[in-house]
Each structure stands twice: as structure tokens, then as C-alpha cells.
Write a protein that holds these residues in place. Structure first.
Motif: not given
Ligand SMILES: NC(=O)c1ccc[n+]([C@@H]2O[C@H](COP(=O)([O-])OP(=O)(O)OC[C@H]3O[C@@H](n4cnc5c(N)ncnc54)[C@H](O)[C@@H]3O)[C@@H](O)[C@H]2O)c1
Length: 296
Positions: A219-246
Motif C-alpha cells: 500500500v502507498p505510504g509506509p515504505v517510500p521506495a515500494s512500487p505502491a508509491n509509483n503506480g505499481y511500476k515494476p520492480g518485479f513484474a507479476a508475470s515473473l512472480m507467476l513464472k517462479d511460482l509455476l
């Protein structure tokens, strides 16, 4: 100072190759994307037009590519180009079988090899603070270590061929599960009228503390460097997270391990990806978790 070829200069490979150049090595890079080549050139990497040109005179070749099929194709080609004795290091995240196949290609060509995937994201790649988890012989690890130290802070020799990828797959299964856990907690906290900051202040200093909360808070706010403060721009793309979980689920099926939460996380990221979110940061899954609580 070593002559190094770096293949795959994307979000991770570009800054990693730049850090090797910064450490004084001669780095020649190759990528299918001209934009990636141009960006790496600005960081001191000499751009090559072909794989053959990139590996000419290289004592060490490092690959940082999307998937196992890319690594196998590139290693098959480069094993026909480099002399015996060259050290090949793959830093991509791939399945254990592909990693072992790549080692076998290197061995047949008389080359030393290491699987050495990383953790720490694009921030860690840029800052040179990645964690490397390596698989291969002691001799290959010993040769690679000084180079890995130019790109990372923690270098762990996990075991023989493929052990680095096994560690990476297990680590990222924890990451996928924990991001969903943190997202669910914030979605529940919102329903209960808790402020984001209050929940963060409590959980980050209590038994709910984890990396997904303290470094990548969804969520935006508590950790300034987190992608939540940057419109969820990756960072670590959800498609790569899915690849690793698969990868974790394939490994679990092949080895007979039980991973019910890993399976659930894989299903949730598959649904998130299917909804067109694969290019967003993986922490954006909180938006889907919030919606799942809404009435249809
Ligand atoms: N992004 C992260 O936060 C992160 C963190 C840890 C590990 N990883 C892993 O690192 C690997 C790379 O991730 P990334 O984020 O840099 O991906 P990316 O898509 O930004 O970069 C991959 C690069 O490889 C290039 N490429 C593909 N096939 C090629 C070929 N045959 N020859 C030369 N270049 C080729 C692409 O053009 C691209 O520039 C993946 O396996 C990923 O799972 C990523």
C-alpha cells in the motif's frame, strides 16, 4: 581484471553488467533489444552486434535471460564458440532441470559452469547488493566468487549443479505467499478501519514482520521506495512472480513435496496475470484481493 561477456542486458542484467564494468572489468554485452544495449553502453559496457562478437576473448560468460528455454538456446550456441576452460555463469531464474541441462552442455564443451540466480530486485542490481545462490563445483564457485562480489553482497554456495536454482525457487515461493499474506492483512485492516500506517507500525515491529511488508509494502505510504508509491511500476513484474511460482509447483510435483499455500499463491497470481496485470509490480495483487471481498 577479466574480459567478461554479459548476455541479456534487461532490467537486471544491464545494471549488473554495469557494476562489473565499474569494478574495472572489461565487459562486452549482447542483447536482442537495441534499447537494452544502448542503456548498458551508458554504464560502461561495450555493445556487441552478435553473440559471437560478445564472447570473443571472454574468460567468463554471464547470462541473465528470461526463461530456461532462452538459457539453453544461448548456452548451446556459446558452447560452440568459446574455448574449453571458459567459465559460464547463469544468473537467470529457471527450472532445476534446465539448469542441469545447461551444466551438461558446458561440461561437454570442457567449460566450468555455475547456476547463480539472484534475489534483491532491480534496486539490488543497481546498488550491487544482490544475494547470489550458487550451484556447481567448489572450483567453479571459487572462480566466480570475486565477480559475484562485484554485483552482490551475500554469495551463498548452495550445493552442486542446480542447487542455486532450487534455493531460488523455494525463496520465491515464500515471497509470493508472503506478498499475498501482507495484501490480505491490509485489505482486512481497511475493512476494520485501521490506517495503513498503524498496521505497518505494528506488523513491522511484531511477529508479522517480513520482507514483503518492510521493503515492498503493497500500500502507498509506509515504505517510500515500494512500487505502491509509483503506480505499481515494476520492480518485479507479476508475470515473473507467476513464472517462479509455476517453477515451484513443477518442482513440488516432480519431487513429491506438499505445498498447499504455494499452490494457492500460484492460482491467485495466474488469475491476476490473466486479468492483464502481468506487466505491473507483483505487489499490485492487493487490488485483486480487495475486489475478491466485494459483493458481485
Ligand atoms: N526483475 C527482477 O526483479 C528480478 C529479480 C530476480 C531475478 N530475476 C530474474 O532475472 C531474469 C531476467 O529478468 P529481467 O527482469 O532482467 O528481465 P528482462 O526481460 O528485463 O531482461 C531480459 C533480457 O534478455 C534479453 N534476451 C532474451 N533472449 C535473448 C537472447 N537470445 N540473446 C540475448 N538477449 C536476449 C531481452 O531482450 C531482455 O533485454 C529472469 O529470469 C527473472 O526471473 C528478475
Amino acid at each position: 581484471m577479466k574480459q567478461i561477456a554479459f548476455i541479456g542486458l534487461g532490467n537486471m542484467g544491464g545494471p549488473m553488467a554495469g557494476n562489473l564494468a565499474k569494478a574495472g572489468h572489461r565487459v562486452t554485452g549482447f542483447d536482442l533489444s537495441q534499447a537494452s544495449l544502448d542503456a548498458a553502453a551508458k554504464a560502461g559496457v561495450t555493445a556487441a552486434g552478435t553473440l559471437r562478437d560478445a564472447v570473443k576473448d571472454a574468460e567468463v560468460v554471464i547470462t541473465m535471460l528470461p526463461k530456461g528455454e532462452h538459457v539453453i538456446a544461448v548456452w548451446r550456441e556459446l558452447c560452440g564458440l568459446v574455448p574449453a576452460g571458459t567459465l559460464l555463469i547463469d544468473c537467470s531464474t529457471v527450472d532445476v532441470e534446465s539448469a542441469r541441462s545447461a551444466h551438461a552442455l558446458a561440461e561437454a564443451a570442457g567449460c566450468a559452469s555455475l547456476d547463480a540466480p539472484v534475489s534483491g530486485g532491480t534496486g539490488g542490481a543497481a546498488a550491487g547488493t544482490l544475494t547470489f545462490m550458487a550451484g556447481g563445483t567448489e572450483a567453479a564457485f571459487g572462480r566466480a566468487r570475486p565477480l559475484l562480489e562485484a554485483m552482490g553482497k551475500r554469495i551463498v554456495h548452495c550445493g552442486g549443479n542446480g542447487a542455486g536454482q532450487a534455493a531460488k525457487i523455494c525463496n520465491n515461493m515464500i515471497l509470493g505467499i508472503s506478498m499475498i499474506a501482507v495484501g490480505e492483512a491490509f485489505a482486512l485492516g481497511e475493512k476494520l478501519g485501521l490506517s495503513h500506517q498503524a498496521l505497518f507500525d505494528v506488523a513491522s515491529t511484531s511477529s508479522g514482520q517480513c520482507w514483503s511488508l518492510t521493503s515492498y509494502c503493497p500500500v502507498p505510504g509506509p515504505v517510500p521506495a515500494s512500487p505502491a508509491n509509483n503506480g505499481y511500476k515494476p520492480g518485479f513484474a507479476a508475470s515473473l512472480m507467476l513464472k517462479d511460482l509455476l517453477l515451484s509447483q513443477e518442482a513440488a510435483a516432480a519431487s513429491g513435496a506438499s505445498t498447499p499455500l504455494g499452490a494457492a499463491a500460484t492460482g491467485l497470481y495466474a488469475a491476476f496475470d490473466k486479468d492483464g496485470n502481468g506487466g505491473r509490480d507483483f505487489s499490485a495483487i492487493i487490488e485483486m484481493l480487495r475486489r475478491e471481498g466485494e459483493p458481485d
